[in-house]
Design a protein around this motif. Structure first.
Motif, PDB file in Angstrom:
ATOM      1  N   GLY A 161       0.819  -1.205   0.000  1.00 41.94           N
ATOM      2  CA  GLY A 161       0.000   0.000   0.000  1.00 41.94           C
ATOM      3  C   GLY A 161       0.849   1.250   0.000  1.00 41.94           C
ATOM      4  N   PRO A 162       0.200   2.406   0.065  1.00 44.20           N
ATOM      5  CA  PRO A 162       0.928   3.677  -0.037  1.00 44.20           C
ATOM      6  C   PRO A 162       1.979   3.884   1.053  1.00 44.20           C
ATOM      7  CG  PRO A 162      -1.436   4.015  -0.332  1.00 44.20           C
ATOM      8  CD  PRO A 162      -1.260   2.596   0.127  1.00 44.20           C
ATOM      9  N   LEU A 163       1.673   3.526   2.299  1.00 41.66           N
ATOM     10  CA  LEU A 163       2.652   3.740   3.376  1.00 41.66           C
ATOM     11  C   LEU A 163       3.897   2.870   3.185  1.00 41.66           C
ATOM     12  CD1 LEU A 163       0.437   4.155   6.588  1.00 41.66           C
ATOM     13  CD2 LEU A 163       1.462   5.928   5.170  1.00 41.66           C
ATOM     14  N   PRO A 164       3.770   1.548   3.033  1.00 44.41           N
ATOM     15  CA  PRO A 164       4.977   0.745   2.792  1.00 44.41           C
ATOM     16  C   PRO A 164       5.739   1.155   1.540  1.00 44.41           C
ATOM     17  CG  PRO A 164       3.153  -0.668   3.450  1.00 44.41           C
ATOM     18  CD  PRO A 164       2.576   0.701   3.217  1.00 44.41           C
ATOM     19  N   ASP A 165       5.023   1.679   0.542  1.00 44.23           N
ATOM     20  CA  ASP A 165       5.702   2.121  -0.683  1.00 44.23           C
ATOM     21  C   ASP A 165       6.689   3.246  -0.416  1.00 44.23           C
ATOM     22  OD1 ASP A 165       4.342   0.279  -2.163  1.00 44.23           O
ATOM     23  OD2 ASP A 165       2.884   1.697  -3.000  1.00 44.23           O
ATOM     24  N   GLU A 166       6.456   4.034   0.634  1.00 42.74           N
ATOM     25  CA  GLU A 166       7.327   5.159   0.948  1.00 42.74           C
ATOM     26  C   GLU A 166       8.400   4.811   1.979  1.00 42.74           C
ATOM     27  OE1 GLU A 166       7.362   7.929  -0.644  1.00 42.74           O
ATOM     28  OE2 GLU A 166       5.578   7.471  -1.844  1.00 42.74           O
ATOM     29  N   ALA A 167       8.452   3.556   2.429  1.00 38.87           N
ATOM     30  CA  ALA A 167       9.403   3.157   3.462  1.00 38.87           C
ATOM     31  C   ALA A 167      10.573   2.388   2.856  1.00 38.87           C
ATOM     32  CB  ALA A 167       8.711   2.298   4.517  1.00 38.87           C
ATOM     33  N   ASP A 168      11.735   2.539   3.469  1.00 40.23           N
ATOM     34  CA  ASP A 168      12.893   1.741   3.073  1.00 40.23           C
ATOM     35  C   ASP A 168      12.822   0.345   3.681  1.00 40.23           C
ATOM     36  OD1 ASP A 168      14.901   3.756   1.665  1.00 40.23           O
ATOM     37  OD2 ASP A 168      14.010   4.802   3.359  1.00 40.23           O
ATOM     38  N   VAL A 169      12.296   0.263   4.903  1.00 42.62           N
ATOM     39  CA  VAL A 169      12.125  -1.013   5.589  1.00 42.62           C
ATOM     40  C   VAL A 169      10.756  -0.986   6.266  1.00 42.62           C
ATOM     41  CG1 VAL A 169      13.009  -2.624   7.313  1.00 42.62           C
ATOM     42  CG2 VAL A 169      14.602  -1.180   6.038  1.00 42.62           C
ATOM     43  N   THR A 170       9.975  -2.059   6.120  1.00 43.83           N
ATOM     44  CA  THR A 170       8.660  -2.135   6.749  1.00 43.83           C
ATOM     45  C   THR A 170       8.585  -3.368   7.645  1.00 43.83           C
ATOM     46  OG1 THR A 170       7.572  -1.043   4.879  1.00 43.83           O
ATOM     47  CG2 THR A 170       6.171  -2.320   6.363  1.00 43.83           C
ATOM     48  N   PHE A 171       8.130  -3.148   8.875  1.00 44.28           N
ATOM     49  CA  PHE A 171       7.853  -4.242   9.801  1.00 44.28           C
ATOM     50  C   PHE A 171       6.335  -4.344   9.930  1.00 44.28           C
ATOM     51  CE2 PHE A 171      12.011  -2.588  11.070  1.00 44.28           C
ATOM     52  CZ  PHE A 171      12.777  -3.749  11.013  1.00 44.28           C
ATOM     53  N   THR A 172       5.769  -5.413   9.388  1.00 43.08           N
ATOM     54  CA  THR A 172       4.320  -5.575   9.376  1.00 43.08           C
ATOM     55  C   THR A 172       3.879  -6.361  10.607  1.00 43.08           C
ATOM     56  OG1 THR A 172       4.346  -5.608   6.954  1.00 43.08           O
ATOM     57  CG2 THR A 172       2.356  -6.407   8.050  1.00 43.08           C
ATOM     58  N   THR A 173       3.029  -5.756  11.416  1.00 44.21           N
ATOM     59  CA  THR A 173       2.524  -6.399  12.623  1.00 44.21           C
ATOM     60  C   THR A 173       1.011  -6.233  12.684  1.00 44.21           C
ATOM     61  OG1 THR A 173       2.833  -4.376  13.923  1.00 44.21           O
ATOM     62  CG2 THR A 173       4.651  -5.934  13.899  1.00 44.21           C
ATOM     63  N   GLY A 174       0.315  -7.277  13.081  1.00 41.95           N
ATOM     64  CA  GLY A 174      -1.132  -7.216  13.155  1.00 41.95           C
ATOM     65  C   GLY A 174      -1.621  -6.371  14.316  1.00 41.95           C
ATOM     66  N   THR A 175      -2.784  -5.764  14.146  1.00 40.36           N
ATOM     67  CA  THR A 175      -3.423  -5.009  15.222  1.00 40.36           C
ATOM     68  C   THR A 175      -4.711  -5.718  15.624  1.00 40.36           C
ATOM     69  OG1 THR A 175      -4.638  -3.607  13.661  1.00 40.36           O
ATOM     70  CG2 THR A 175      -2.484  -2.826  14.390  1.00 40.36           C
ATOM     71  N   GLY A 176      -5.092  -5.564  16.879  1.00 41.54           N
ATOM     72  CA  GLY A 176      -6.335  -6.153  17.353  1.00 41.54           C
ATOM     73  C   GLY A 176      -7.515  -5.310  16.921  1.00 41.54           C
ATOM     74  N   SER A 177      -8.473  -5.906  16.219  1.00 42.59           N
ATOM     75  CA  SER A 177      -9.605  -5.144  15.688  1.00 42.59           C
ATOM     76  C   SER A 177     -10.940  -5.716  16.132  1.00 42.59           C
ATOM     77  CB  SER A 177      -9.536  -5.100  14.159  1.00 42.59           C
ATOM     78  OG  SER A 177      -9.535  -6.409  13.618  1.00 42.59           O
ATOM     79  N   ARG A 178     -10.966  -6.479  17.214  1.00 48.39           N
ATOM     80  CA  ARG A 178     -12.205  -7.097  17.684  1.00 48.39           C
ATOM     81  C   ARG A 178     -13.084  -6.139  18.474  1.00 48.39           C
ATOM     82  NH1 ARG A 178     -13.936 -12.649  16.889  1.00 48.39           N
ATOM     83  NH2 ARG A 178     -12.148 -13.733  16.012  1.00 48.39           N
TER      84      ARG A 178
END
Length: 304
Positions: free
Chosen positions: A239-256
């Motif tokens: 997506g747009p945010l990771p496209d602008e990053a040199d390194v991305t750490f993807t972590t899930g968020t709680g959405s319940r």
């Protein structure tokens, strides 16, 4: 009414959650199957939570009454119905009424407790995923070393992400000589990023949690244009945010729940802090000892 494709998707969602059949599942489980699929806004989650907790009453409310009870606008209820796969509120209400009339009379206290437990279970799964990602800590170690060398180090978190940025910035100041926290967007963020680069900074650590702020994207672009490298902690792999990053750490968020929870991003932030401490152990030790002396002299904390 839902289309045949939506009905099949809803039935599949129920099966994937371990229900024997739609009719055999509890009212709470059946509502979760409707509401868990799409990503809902905080306002839409308020509606979902109200419906789960007051099904037998809510299933027979008009759109005006439901909006009033849930504390949202009528258009919000309409958008919610569309978000969970219905043509409008009348179709959603018909489905709610069928659940209310054909099963148990409604959620009890135990159902509400299970809803909270389900939120915890989802966060445990996020942490399990993060644990697997950290099986090879090489990227974390590498980025921690780079953040440690960046002087100043800028930490960016806007809107809901500000709390994570503040946590990281508070701890990083104990081990790094110049940490600059940016929690306001617009021209304030741009000035801070440009000044950090002019002062010799090379990296920005940014947090981008949902709902993802447009001003975060703009700030990342400004940072890149200024010559800063960006490490991003977010729930997005693409997506747009990771496209602008040199390194991305993807972590899930709680959405319940109505508002997201951030167990995994918090651990990710702590892991990066650990990597920074390991990158320059002598500086870390010296700064921590100096801080502890000052804290003791000024009695910052209550005695153990």
């Amino acid at each position: 009414m839902p289309s045949p494709q939506q009905a099949r998707a809803q039935a599949s969602a129920i099966t994937s959650r371990g229900a024997v059949s739609r009719d055999d599942a509890s009212p709470t489980s059946r509502l979760r199957a409707l509401f868990d699929g799409p990503r809902l806004s905080p306002g839409q989650r308020r509606i979902a939570q109200y419906l789960i907790e007051h099904l037998t009453e809510a299933a027979f409310l008009s759109i005006t009454e439901l909006a009033d009870r849930a504390g949202v606008s009528q258009p919000s209820v309409t958008r919610f119905a569309a978000a969970v796969g219905f043509s409008g509120y009348p179709a959603l209400r018909e489905r709610l009424q069928s659940i209310a009339l054909s099963t148990l009379p409604g959620p009890h206290e135990a159902d509400r407790a299970n809803e909270l437990q389900a939120a915890v279970d989802a966060e445990i799964q996020n942490l399990e995923n993060l644990r697997r990602d950290l099986a090879d800590p090489g990227r974390v170690v590498q980025v921690g070393r780079a953040l440690s060398r960046s002087t100043p180090l800028t930490v960016l978190g806007l809107r809901i992400s500000a709390s994570l940025a503040e946590y990281f910035g508070y701890a990083a100041r104990r081990i790094h000589p110049d940490v600059r926290l940016v929690t306001r967007g617009g021209s304030v963020a741009y000035d801070a990023l440009l000044q950090a680069r002019e002062a010799g900074g090379s990296w920005v650590l940014a947090f981008g949690m949902p709902r993802h702020a447009r001003e975060t994207l703009t700030a990342l672009r400004v940072a890149r244009e200024a010559g800063l490298k960006v490490a991003l902690v977010t729930d997005l792999a693409l997506g747009p945010l990771p496209d602008e990053a040199d390194v991305t750490f993807t972590t899930g968020t709680g959405s319940r729940l109505v508002f997201d929870s951030y167990a995994a991003p918090g651990v990710m932030a702590a892991a990066l802090l650990q990597a920074m401490t390991d990158a320059d152990p002598e500086r870390t030790q010296a700064r921590l000892e100096k801080y502890e002396r000052g804290a003791e002299e000024r009695q910052f904390f209550l005695p153990d």
